[in-house]
Design a protein around this motif. Structure first.
Motif, short mmCIF file in Angstrom:
data_model
loop_
_atom_site.label_atom_id
_atom_site.label_comp_id
_atom_site.label_asym_id
_atom_site.label_seq_id
_atom_site.Cartn_x
_atom_site.Cartn_y
_atom_site.Cartn_z
N LYS A 91 -49.07 19.12 22.09
CA LYS A 91 -50.16 19.96 21.59
C LYS A 91 -49.78 20.36 20.18
O LYS A 91 -48.63 20.74 19.95
CB LYS A 91 -50.30 21.23 22.43
N ILE A 92 -50.71 20.27 19.25
CA ILE A 92 -50.44 20.72 17.89
C ILE A 92 -51.38 21.88 17.59
O ILE A 92 -52.59 21.77 17.75
CB ILE A 92 -50.62 19.57 16.88
N LYS A 151 -41.77 12.85 15.46
CA LYS A 151 -41.91 12.13 16.73
C LYS A 151 -40.60 12.16 17.50
O LYS A 151 -40.59 12.40 18.71
CB LYS A 151 -42.34 10.69 16.43
N LYS A 169 -50.62 13.19 16.24
CA LYS A 169 -51.44 13.52 17.40
C LYS A 169 -52.12 12.27 17.95
O LYS A 169 -52.18 12.05 19.16
CB LYS A 169 -52.47 14.60 17.03
N GLU A 170 -52.62 11.42 17.03
CA GLU A 170 -53.26 10.17 17.47
C GLU A 170 -52.27 9.27 18.19
O GLU A 170 -52.60 8.62 19.17
CB GLU A 170 -53.87 9.44 16.26
N LEU A 179 -49.65 15.22 10.63
CA LEU A 179 -49.86 15.80 11.96
C LEU A 179 -51.01 15.11 12.69
O LEU A 179 -50.95 14.89 13.90
CB LEU A 179 -50.11 17.30 11.87
N LYS A 180 -52.04 14.74 11.93
CA LYS A 180 -53.19 14.05 12.53
C LYS A 180 -52.74 12.70 13.09
O LYS A 180 -53.08 12.35 14.23
CB LYS A 180 -54.27 13.89 11.46
N ASP A 194 -51.77 13.12 24.48
CA ASP A 194 -51.55 14.29 25.34
C ASP A 194 -50.08 14.65 25.51
O ASP A 194 -49.76 15.61 26.20
CB ASP A 194 -52.18 14.05 26.72
N LYS A 216 -43.54 11.81 9.75
CA LYS A 216 -44.03 11.59 11.12
C LYS A 216 -42.93 11.09 12.06
O LYS A 216 -42.82 11.57 13.18
CB LYS A 216 -45.21 10.62 11.10
#
Length: 98
Positions: free
Chosen positions: A46-47, A92, A38-39, A34-35, A43, A88
Motif C-alpha cells: 500500500k502506498i 522494491k 505500485k503498478e 511510486l506510481k 496488492d 524504484k
C-alpha cells in the motif's frame, strides 16, 4: 469513513508512507517512481501519500524534518525510513525483502 493513520499502517500488507509537499522538487521526481512501483507490485504494497503542509501534527509526530521522507511499515512497525528520492529497484528490494 476515513481510516486513522494507525489503522492504515497496522496492516499485514507493507505500507509505504510518502511524506511530501507540493512545492518540493524531489517529491515531484518521486511521484512517477511510486506510481511505477505500485503498478509493478500491485496488492503486495500500500502506498500512502501524506502532504506535510496539510498534516503538520502527523509530520511532527513522526519527526519528518525534510521532504520527501518515506517510511515503510509492516504490521504497524517502522522497518525502514529514508529521506530523499529513492530509485524504484531499491524501494522494491526494501518492500519485498529481496
Amino acid at each position: 469513513m476515513k481510516s486513522s493513520f494507525s489503522q492504515i499502517i497496522n496492516s499485514e500488507t507493507p505500507v509505504l508512507v510518502d511524506f511530501y509537499a507540493d512545492w518540493c522538487g524531489p517529491c515531484k521526481m518521486l511521484a512517477p517512481i511510486l506510481k511505477d512501483l505500485k503498478e509493478e507490485l500491485g496488492d503486495a504494497v500500500k502506498i500512502v501519500k501524506i502532504d506535510v503542509d496539510k498534516n503538520q501534527p502527523l509530520a511532527a509526530k513522526y519527526q519528518v524534518k525534510g521532504v520527501p521522507t518515506m517510511i515503510l511499515y509492516k504490521n504497524g512497525k517502522q522497518v525502514w525510513r529514508q529521506s530523499g528520492v529513492v530509485q524504484k529497484e531499491q524501494l522494491k528490494q526494501v518492500i519485498t525483502g529481496s
